[in-house]
Design a protein around this motif. Structure first.
Motif, mmCIF file in Angstrom:
data_model
loop_
_atom_site.group_PDB
_atom_site.id
_atom_site.type_symbol
_atom_site.label_atom_id
_atom_site.label_comp_id
_atom_site.label_asym_id
_atom_site.label_seq_id
_atom_site.Cartn_x
_atom_site.Cartn_y
_atom_site.Cartn_z
ATOM 1 N N LYS A 172 6.705 -1.133 3.922
ATOM 2 C CA LYS A 172 5.382 -0.981 4.440
ATOM 3 C C LYS A 172 5.143 -2.620 4.958
ATOM 4 C CE LYS A 172 3.846 3.082 2.194
ATOM 5 N NZ LYS A 172 2.750 3.559 1.186
ATOM 6 N N ALA A 173 5.240 -3.686 3.962
ATOM 7 C CA ALA A 173 4.835 -4.933 4.365
ATOM 8 C C ALA A 173 5.505 -5.444 5.912
ATOM 9 C CB ALA A 173 5.363 -5.749 3.434
ATOM 10 N N LEU B 219 -5.773 -3.657 -1.567
ATOM 11 C CA LEU B 219 -5.490 -3.100 -0.127
ATOM 12 C C LEU B 219 -6.689 -2.240 0.085
ATOM 13 C CD1 LEU B 219 -1.717 -2.089 -0.481
ATOM 14 C CD2 LEU B 219 -2.803 -3.332 1.658
ATOM 15 N N HIS C 193 6.366 -2.038 -2.171
ATOM 16 C CA HIS C 193 6.354 -1.288 -0.920
ATOM 17 C C HIS C 193 6.882 -2.461 0.460
ATOM 18 C CE1 HIS C 193 3.205 1.573 -2.488
ATOM 19 N NE2 HIS C 193 4.466 1.772 -3.160
ATOM 20 N N GLU D 75 1.399 -5.043 -0.267
ATOM 21 C CA GLU D 75 2.357 -4.137 -0.369
ATOM 22 C C GLU D 75 3.542 -4.367 -1.032
ATOM 23 O OE1 GLU D 75 1.808 -1.251 0.721
ATOM 24 O OE2 GLU D 75 0.578 -1.090 2.384
#
Length: 309
Positions: free
Chosen positions: A206-207, A175, A203, A198
């Motif tokens: 967030k994706a 990332l 997460h 993500e």
């Protein structure tokens, strides 16, 4: 369950992960680095392994305002030069038969901001990182890190390291590098890989945010569909099964997708249907995937057998 995941146990049993591989046996004469959309081949050491490439790179080290970037004034912290010497002495060896001329010409152009000797070294590491991506992700990562250490202000080195780290399951590093590449190069590419990173970091929310960003609307059809597959997987992570179907449905009707991408979408949609308990519909879509899978890269037949038990 398997499906179209490339070389991977890197997502454990997460469905809908981004896959940078095309298994259709296609070839062309562009070499080196990470170019095109999702178009990586593992059988050509001369950069046949390729993946996402962002758009609008700034060539020759020029800033957007027309001023040349300074590639020579690195950090001056204590021990910086000594550390660089040590890093370079420990970098992986580039085989003698690897020539910088094998690198994609557009990428070689990007390396012109470096000294010739250093540019040749970076080119060799990029070629090796690309060629080793599927067979030895750790070695590919080592070469990509060496390329970045030598040419970290050239966006292709950051992008290559990001993709290599992704394939090695180093989500955080991936990332960081992909974000750096996007800042340097611009363009909407790399979103699917970043979204899957993500997910790897647990997460999924967030994706999903990346999937609804303004940049997502700028993606070409292939990148758009790949991102949809990842976002559907993120909804699965959150047990939002119906939302996953909604994300994939537009892509199942899309007429602008390459054959391999359409195949992946068909499989992902069948999988999403199975997860919602719509078994008959899932069988129908796995059957479609099986018919489309002329190269035998999917496990659609196995999934059909499971659903018939």
């Amino acid at each position: 369950r398997g499906g179209y995941r490339g070389n991977s146990d890197r997502r454990d049993d997460r469905r809908g992960g981004y896959n940078g591989d095309r298994r259709d046996g296609g070839r062309d004469d562009r070499r080196g680095g990470y170019r095109g959309n999702n178009d990586r081949r593992g059988d050509d050491r001369r950069g046949g392994n390729r993946g996402y490439r962002g758009n609008s790179r700034d060539d020759n080290g020029m800033r957007p305002d027309g001023r040349r970037r300074d590639h020579h004034n690195g950090p001056q912290r204590s021990g910086y030069r000594e550390n660089r010497v040590n890093d370079r002495s420990n970098e992986p060896e580039i085989p003698a038969d690897i020539s910088p001329k094998e690198l994609d010409p557009a990428i070689r152009q990007e390396l012109r901001s470096l000294s010739k000797d250093n540019a040749d070294k970076v080119a060799g590491h990029l070629i090796m990182a690309a060629s080793l991506m599927d067979e030895d992700s750790a070695k590919a990562l080592a070469h990509a890190r060496a390329a970045k250490e030598r040419g970290g202000r050239v966006s292709i080195t950051r992008e290559t390291l990001g993709i290599a780290a992704y394939h090695a399951g180093e989500w955080k590093e991936a990332l960081t590098e992909l974000r750096a590449a996007r800042r340097m190069a611009g363009g909407p590419g790399l979103l699917a890989v970043m979204a899957d990173c993500e997910r790897g970091l647990n997460h999924p929310d967030k994706a999903i945010e990346l999937g609804t960003s303004e940049e997502a609307a700028e993606l070409d059809p292939e990148q758009r569909a790949e991102l949809a597959i990842v976002i559907a997987g993120a909804h699965h992570d959150l047990k939002q099964m119906d939302d996953a179907l909604l994300v994939l449905e537009p892509e199942t009707a899309a007429s602008d997708l390459p054959e391999v991408t359409a195949l992946r979408v068909t499989y992902a949609y069948a999988d999403a249907l199975a997860l919602t308990g719509r078994t008959d519909d899932a069988r129908s879509w796995f059957t479609k995937a099986s018919k489309l899978d002329v190269h035998g890269v999917l496990d659609a037949d196995d999934r059909l057998a499971e659903l018939s038990e």
